[in-house]
Design an enzyme around this catalytic site. Sequence first.
Site, PDB file in Angstrom:
ATOM      1  N   ASP A  92       0.867  -1.177   0.000  1.00  0.00           N
ATOM      2  CA  ASP A  92       0.000   0.000   0.000  1.00  0.00           C
ATOM      3  C   ASP A  92       0.904   1.228   0.000  1.00  0.00           C
ATOM      4  O   ASP A  92       2.065   1.177   0.392  1.00  0.00           O
ATOM      5  CB  ASP A  92      -0.967  -0.029   1.189  1.00  0.00           C
ATOM      6  N   SER A  93       0.319   2.345  -0.465  1.00  0.00           N
ATOM      7  CA  SER A  93       1.119   3.510  -0.828  1.00  0.00           C
ATOM      8  C   SER A  93       1.382   4.490   0.307  1.00  0.00           C
ATOM      9  O   SER A  93       2.190   5.397   0.152  1.00  0.00           O
ATOM     10  CB  SER A  93       0.421   4.228  -1.973  1.00  0.00           C
ATOM     11  N   GLY A  94       0.688   4.346   1.427  1.00  0.00           N
ATOM     12  CA  GLY A  94       1.021   5.133   2.614  1.00  0.00           C
ATOM     13  C   GLY A  94       0.027   6.219   3.005  1.00  0.00           C
ATOM     14  O   GLY A  94      -0.112   6.517   4.189  1.00  0.00           O
ATOM     15  N   GLY A  95      -0.651   6.823   2.040  1.00  0.00           N
ATOM     16  CA  GLY A  95      -1.536   7.950   2.356  1.00  0.00           C
ATOM     17  C   GLY A  95      -2.645   7.572   3.328  1.00  0.00           C
ATOM     18  O   GLY A  95      -2.942   8.312   4.276  1.00  0.00           O
ATOM     19  N   PHE A  96      -3.244   6.422   3.084  1.00  0.00           N
ATOM     20  CA  PHE A  96      -4.349   5.967   3.937  1.00  0.00           C
ATOM     21  C   PHE A  96      -3.870   5.761   5.380  1.00  0.00           C
ATOM     22  O   PHE A  96      -4.562   6.137   6.332  1.00  0.00           O
ATOM     23  CB  PHE A  96      -4.925   4.669   3.360  1.00  0.00           C
ATOM     24  N   ASP A 146      -2.893   7.838  -2.784  1.00  0.00           N
ATOM     25  CA  ASP A 146      -4.259   8.388  -2.762  1.00  0.00           C
ATOM     26  C   ASP A 146      -4.603   8.963  -1.398  1.00  0.00           C
ATOM     27  O   ASP A 146      -3.801   8.904  -0.462  1.00  0.00           O
ATOM     28  CB  ASP A 146      -5.273   7.292  -3.136  1.00  0.00           C
ATOM     29  N   GLN A 189     -11.797   6.283  -5.883  1.00  0.00           N
ATOM     30  CA  GLN A 189     -12.400   6.861  -4.676  1.00  0.00           C
ATOM     31  C   GLN A 189     -13.787   7.378  -5.050  1.00  0.00           C
ATOM     32  O   GLN A 189     -14.306   7.030  -6.096  1.00  0.00           O
ATOM     33  CB  GLN A 189     -11.488   7.968  -4.104  1.00  0.00           C
ATOM     34  N   GLY A 216     -11.607   3.514  -0.335  1.00  0.00           N
ATOM     35  CA  GLY A 216     -12.619   4.349   0.304  1.00  0.00           C
ATOM     36  C   GLY A 216     -13.853   3.618   0.778  1.00  0.00           C
ATOM     37  O   GLY A 216     -14.861   4.257   1.086  1.00  0.00           O
ATOM     38  N   ASP A 266      -7.516  -7.669   1.094  1.00  0.00           N
ATOM     39  CA  ASP A 266      -6.561  -7.826   2.196  1.00  0.00           C
ATOM     40  C   ASP A 266      -7.272  -7.380   3.448  1.00  0.00           C
ATOM     41  O   ASP A 266      -8.174  -6.546   3.391  1.00  0.00           O
ATOM     42  CB  ASP A 266      -5.339  -6.912   1.996  1.00  0.00           C
ATOM     43  N   CYS A 304     -11.574 -28.725  10.051  1.00  0.00           N
ATOM     44  CA  CYS A 304     -10.418 -27.928   9.606  1.00  0.00           C
ATOM     45  C   CYS A 304      -9.146 -28.770   9.696  1.00  0.00           C
ATOM     46  O   CYS A 304      -8.926 -29.479  10.677  1.00  0.00           O
ATOM     47  CB  CYS A 304     -10.282 -26.671  10.466  1.00  0.00           C
ATOM     48  N   CYS A 306      -6.021 -27.523   9.652  1.00  0.00           N
ATOM     49  CA  CYS A 306      -4.851 -26.719  10.052  1.00  0.00           C
ATOM     50  C   CYS A 306      -4.172 -27.342  11.279  1.00  0.00           C
ATOM     51  O   CYS A 306      -4.786 -28.125  12.009  1.00  0.00           O
ATOM     52  CB  CYS A 306      -5.267 -25.273  10.316  1.00  0.00           C
ATOM     53  N   CYS A 309      -6.166 -27.029  14.597  1.00  0.00           N
ATOM     54  CA  CYS A 309      -7.337 -27.906  14.760  1.00  0.00           C
ATOM     55  C   CYS A 309      -6.961 -29.395  14.779  1.00  0.00           C
ATOM     56  O   CYS A 309      -7.672 -30.204  15.365  1.00  0.00           O
ATOM     57  CB  CYS A 309      -8.357 -27.620  13.662  1.00  0.00           C
ATOM     58  N   HIS A 335      -4.770 -20.815  12.301  1.00  0.00           N
ATOM     59  CA  HIS A 335      -6.110 -21.299  11.952  1.00  0.00           C
ATOM     60  C   HIS A 335      -6.880 -20.261  11.125  1.00  0.00           C
ATOM     61  O   HIS A 335      -7.488 -20.597  10.107  1.00  0.00           O
ATOM     62  CB  HIS A 335      -6.938 -21.667  13.190  1.00  0.00           C
TER      63      HIS A 335
HETATM   64  N1  PRF Z   1      -6.643   3.629   0.024  1.00  0.00           N
HETATM   65  C1  PRF Z   1      -5.427   3.054   0.316  1.00  0.00           C
HETATM   66  N2  PRF Z   1      -5.321   2.046   1.196  1.00  0.00           N
HETATM   67  C2  PRF Z   1      -6.438   1.615   1.807  1.00  0.00           C
HETATM   68  C3  PRF Z   1      -7.701   2.169   1.555  1.00  0.00           C
HETATM   69  C4  PRF Z   1      -7.832   3.229   0.604  1.00  0.00           C
HETATM   70  O1  PRF Z   1      -8.902   3.776   0.323  1.00  0.00           O
HETATM   71  C5  PRF Z   1      -8.605   1.464   2.375  1.00  0.00           C
HETATM   72  C6  PRF Z   1     -10.060   1.678   2.489  1.00  0.00           C
HETATM   73  N3  PRF Z   1     -10.730   0.548   2.977  1.00  0.00           N
HETATM   74  C7  PRF Z   1      -7.856   0.514   3.078  1.00  0.00           C
HETATM   75  N4  PRF Z   1      -6.563   0.620   2.729  1.00  0.00           N
HETATM   76  N5  PRF Z   1      -4.335   3.484  -0.307  1.00  0.00           N
HETATM   77 ZN    ZN Z   2      -8.145 -24.852  11.991  1.00  0.00          ZN
END
Ligand code: PRF
Ligand code: ZN
Length: 372
Positions: A92-96, A146, A189, A216, A266, A304, A306, A309, A335
């Site tokens: 992920d790019s960091g802004g969030f 973003d 977004q 978003g 994720d 399960c 795993c 379990c 698990h």
């Molecule tokens: N932008 C970025 N990472 C994120 C989100 C997003 O909108 C969200 C929103 N659920 C989670 N992680 N860059």
């Molecule tokens: Zn399990």
Amino acid sequence: MTQTSYTVQARDGQARLGVIRTPRGEIRTPAFMPVGTAATVKGMMPENVRETGADILLGNTYHLMLRPGAERIARLGGLHRFMNWERPILTDSGGFQVMSLADLRKLTEEGVTFRSHVDGSKHMLSPERSMEIQKLLGSDIVMAFDECPALPADRARIAESMALSMRWAARSREAFGDRPGHMLFGIMQGGLERDLREESAKALVSIGFDGYAVGGLAVGEGQEAMFTCLDYAPGFLPEDKPRYLMGVGKPQDIVGAVARGIDMMDCVLPSRSGRTGQAWTRRGQVNLKNARHADDPRPLDEACSCPCCRSYSRAYLHHVYRTGEMIAGMLLTWHNLHYYQELMQGMRGAIAEGGFADWEAGFQQVFEAGDI
Ligand code: PRF
Ligand code: ZN
């Protein structure tokens, strides 16, 4: 030669079965990406994360730039070698994360300055710096930089923020350049505003990305509102590119998102809830802290396969959680990740056979019946 590709192998309703190919390996979609924020999926050895069925992990620009630093990871051979995970990594790019974790944030057209939540030191992120950091890490799937307002937010704020994210998406694309073997994903977004979602998708498609995220969502709007948005938002995105729903979610959210045309997700939920004594099974959520497990010789889920379990009772899990033993978080995380990956495999199998609707109905029935 781009060395990466995405192929749709089957469709069933809006659900898609596919594969993303990268030089570091294939990602079977629908895919769930365990979160390895600080260069570790907490409590798990990487080879064991792989054994649960994960094809790809998520890493975080924000955390790694602060500790241990992107330049340091690059000097040490990149994030894959650093954390001993040779398969694909999406970052992920960091802004969030800046918006949810950092102190004293200041947002401008250029980017965002902030103070570290760890030691108060001052830092800056912009589309250009985020692309540079994700390159230093060696990320296989790089996310555009973003910004995302928490919901509810008023329409003017959402529109303004979306427009800024689209200008940042163009700068991210420019700064990323052409990197064979690596993919760049744009992030849609626009909150819960249908026309803004469409405008955002058009802006991203005209810039051109290797994949598209729906950002978003899961920011306080609730499942019903999220599903309403997912009833139309994926349809604004190209059919021939992967679609990634960021930061989702509970098993029911994941199944509902796949039913609406999402290919990747994720979430910290399976790993984080494992560390707080919560398990996810076919029959819903189970709280191992609860005294009802203290004398229970049965496994968490008898169906399960795993290691948790196969070899441990609910009574044992209850005991090690109550006494604060490390193995509690380790076993429950294992698990939970295993369960999430089995869920994805179940959906992939159902889509391949054209039986997704029946599979989904069966999933819901058992999940809602609750723990026994
Ligand atoms: N932008 C970025 N990472 C994120 C989100 C997003 O909108 C969200 C929103 N659920 C989670 N992680 N860059
Ligand atoms: Zn399990």
